[in-house]
Design a protein around this motif. Sequence first.
Motif, PDB file in Angstrom:
ATOM      1  N   ALA A 182       7.210   6.158   6.213  1.00 58.30           N
ATOM      2  CA  ALA A 182       8.419   6.953   5.982  1.00 58.30           C
ATOM      3  C   ALA A 182       8.288   8.323   6.651  1.00 58.30           C
ATOM      4  O   ALA A 182       9.232   8.796   7.306  1.00 58.30           O
ATOM      5  N   ASP A 183       7.130   8.974   6.513  1.00 55.25           N
ATOM      6  CA  ASP A 183       6.899  10.267   7.174  1.00 55.25           C
ATOM      7  C   ASP A 183       7.019  10.134   8.686  1.00 55.25           C
ATOM      8  O   ASP A 183       7.623  10.972   9.348  1.00 55.25           O
ATOM      9  N   ASP A 211       0.835  -1.196   0.000  1.00 54.07           N
ATOM     10  CA  ASP A 211       0.000   0.000   0.000  1.00 54.07           C
ATOM     11  C   ASP A 211       0.872   1.249   0.000  1.00 54.07           C
ATOM     12  O   ASP A 211       1.484   1.580   1.010  1.00 54.07           O
ATOM     13  N   PRO A 212       0.943   1.964  -1.131  1.00 55.39           N
ATOM     14  CA  PRO A 212       1.795   3.147  -1.213  1.00 55.39           C
ATOM     15  C   PRO A 212       1.492   4.195  -0.144  1.00 55.39           C
ATOM     16  O   PRO A 212       2.412   4.838   0.370  1.00 55.39           O
ATOM     17  N   LEU A 213       0.229   4.370   0.190  1.00 53.95           N
ATOM     18  CA  LEU A 213      -0.118   5.358   1.218  1.00 53.95           C
ATOM     19  C   LEU A 213       0.454   4.957   2.580  1.00 53.95           C
ATOM     20  O   LEU A 213       0.980   5.794   3.316  1.00 53.95           O
ATOM     21  N   ARG A 214       0.343   3.690   2.909  1.00 54.93           N
ATOM     22  CA  ARG A 214       0.881   3.199   4.179  1.00 54.93           C
ATOM     23  C   ARG A 214       2.408   3.296   4.193  1.00 54.93           C
ATOM     24  O   ARG A 214       2.999   3.686   5.193  1.00 54.93           O
TER      25      ARG A 214
END
Length: 90
Positions: free
Chosen positions: A81-82, A73-76
């Motif tokens: 990372a954030d 999941d790119p959002l996860r």
Amino acid sequence: KWHLKTHYGLTVEQYDAMFLAQRGLCAVCRRPEMSLRRGKVKSLDVDHNHQTGQIRELLCGACNPALGLLKEDPLRIRALADYIERHNAK
């Protein structure tokens, strides 16, 4: 040989070509595999799309399971990372 062919439809020659194209490095962290299996350095893992079966690239034994645990999941992944950047800021 059997594992590559039955699980991914790849020949050893195709795997070797991918390995050489990536210079023996993981496609994510750009490091060589360091994990051992039976006293030898493991091969890089074949990463693939679990829904389509499409082969992507070769990943190390740390990045491949991490990708799976994050459900691809790119959002996860970006949120993680954030998060780590926010908590490691000095």
